[in-house]
Design an enzyme around this catalytic site. Sequence first.
Site, short mmCIF file in Angstrom:
data_model
loop_
_atom_site.label_atom_id
_atom_site.label_comp_id
_atom_site.label_asym_id
_atom_site.label_seq_id
_atom_site.Cartn_x
_atom_site.Cartn_y
_atom_site.Cartn_z
N ARG A 72 0.82 -1.21 0.00
CA ARG A 72 0.00 0.00 0.00
C ARG A 72 0.85 1.26 0.00
O ARG A 72 0.59 2.21 -0.74
CB ARG A 72 -0.96 -0.02 1.19
N TYR A 76 -6.03 -1.20 -7.07
CA TYR A 76 -5.43 -2.39 -6.48
C TYR A 76 -4.79 -2.14 -5.12
O TYR A 76 -4.65 -1.02 -4.69
CB TYR A 76 -4.48 -3.10 -7.44
N GLU A 77 -4.47 -3.25 -4.45
CA GLU A 77 -4.01 -3.26 -3.04
C GLU A 77 -5.06 -2.66 -2.12
O GLU A 77 -4.74 -2.05 -1.10
CB GLU A 77 -2.68 -2.52 -2.90
N GLY A 78 -6.33 -2.86 -2.44
CA GLY A 78 -7.43 -2.29 -1.67
C GLY A 78 -7.83 -0.97 -2.29
O GLY A 78 -7.03 -0.02 -2.32
#
Length: 564
Positions: free
Chosen positions: A294, A425-427
């Site tokens: 993140r 992406y990555e949340g």
Amino acid sequence: MPYLPPLDDFRLILTHLAGYPALSKTELFAEAGAETAEAVLTEAGRLAAEVLAPLQRVGDRQPARLENGVTRTPPGFGEGFRAIAEGGWIGISAEESSGGMGLPLSLATAVNEMFSAACLSLQLAPLMSQGQIEALEHHGSDEMKALYLPKLTSGEWMGTMNLTEPQAGSDVGALTTKAEPAGDGTYRITGQKIYITWGDNDFAENICHLVLARLPDAPAGTKGISLFMVPKFLPDEAGAPGAANALRVVSLEEKLGLHGSPTAVMAYEGAKGWLVGAEHGGMAAMFTMMNNARLGVGAQGIGVAEAACQMALAYAADRKQGRAEGRGTIIEHADVRRMLATMRAQTYAARAIALLCAGALDRAKAGEAAAAAEAAFLTPIAKAFGTDTGCEVAQLGIQVHGGMGFIEETGAAQLARDVRVTAIYEGTNGIQALDLVGRKLADGGEAAFALIDKAVAEAEAAREALKPLAEALWQAAEELREATERLLALPVAARGAVAVPYLRAFALVIGGQAHLSAARHGGAERLALARFYLLRMLPEHQGLLAHVAEAGEAGLPTADELLA
């Protein structure tokens, strides 16, 4: 166009805002003083500018492709990756016992930003390995660490993260990939994963997949997820790549951008894997990877924003259009200057937040107890605001170019296409905001208020020399404090409707702190940009905090109303 590493920005933020001088005096980072930091930043910047930047357009025009089951990467990407690996940049913050440099994450974040600005498609490859390295350092067995970590840090082998399935995106708990015990301490992994960044390539000796899967009779949802190491080639007794494992690349995704980066659909057909961490402990290991990624993804957005700034500034300084005084080019037009100032000011603010987050993680690792909570609170802000900044600044870059921004030959459109996925992406950034107003406020706001206090302290320190700017920051920080108190009074379930504007308002205030610090310690250019940010951009926080004042979902249409 050429890329110029923003080394002065890094120096200013690390020295006067992120506390690097004090960090380098700790026992853990005693070897990472100012001289080392300068050498790292300078050399990484040279690699980014001279080796990686020329690959940016190549990857877009000659994308990765799958030929007869073999992934072919763009010309020069293999050499570019080897240059990154041979410089030791993959393991810049990895433990020295694993073959890494053991340097602060603060420096690694700056390096990742520069590599992202130069060629994001390629930078994704070392970022994936870095996330895997951290996961193995925390959760791998001693035998697994001894085998995989030296090869991952050296770049001989590469790592990936296999989380997503067609029916399980952000809802990771819905995954169905199976892991059957083989009776010899290994497992047989069966299932399909999608969106696997750098799922394969034609230059690494081995690809090491970390795969989330379910053991037999595992509990439903996230509590039943385990993590497995599943290499493309099974290591032999000497630790060299041996027989091919039972996995394959089904296809490569056709994407809006990042064409040079192969994003794979992976099939596991009874592939041999090894458990990483405890049974049903996959989520803990996953969050280790995700938190690393993140911050890294936030730096990616900032890198693209920097590239867009440089491209737009160069174009505006050269393009003659309309009646312009002074230089005679469009940079003299007021609205063009407004766009360029917005781009530069927002990029600097996002960069500062990312380095503040990295610095807090470094201080926590060095033993400062309070720093862990600060880092946890800053992580979703760094990811969301960094990637939003990348998307917004790249779009402004197109606008500065005018019609030529819509033409692919300039490269401005590629930046906007490449960076767009970073907000997903990555949340997704919405998930980052939910994390911020949920888990990260579960301490009663202690971490939030501590950060607000730091902004207030910056305002107080600048009040005598820079009174109007200091007062703007002080007022914004106190309004953020009041909004945080109102938010804490809401049930957690009611905070979701205001989470995104709250996160952005928080980012704007920290950005104001960064700009005021730059105005105090930098030159005239810093003061001009700080004035623009604090007096023209920071006031946006009031409109954002108005969402919080509406208390939860008040004023938000229902699903039925939207579909009517």
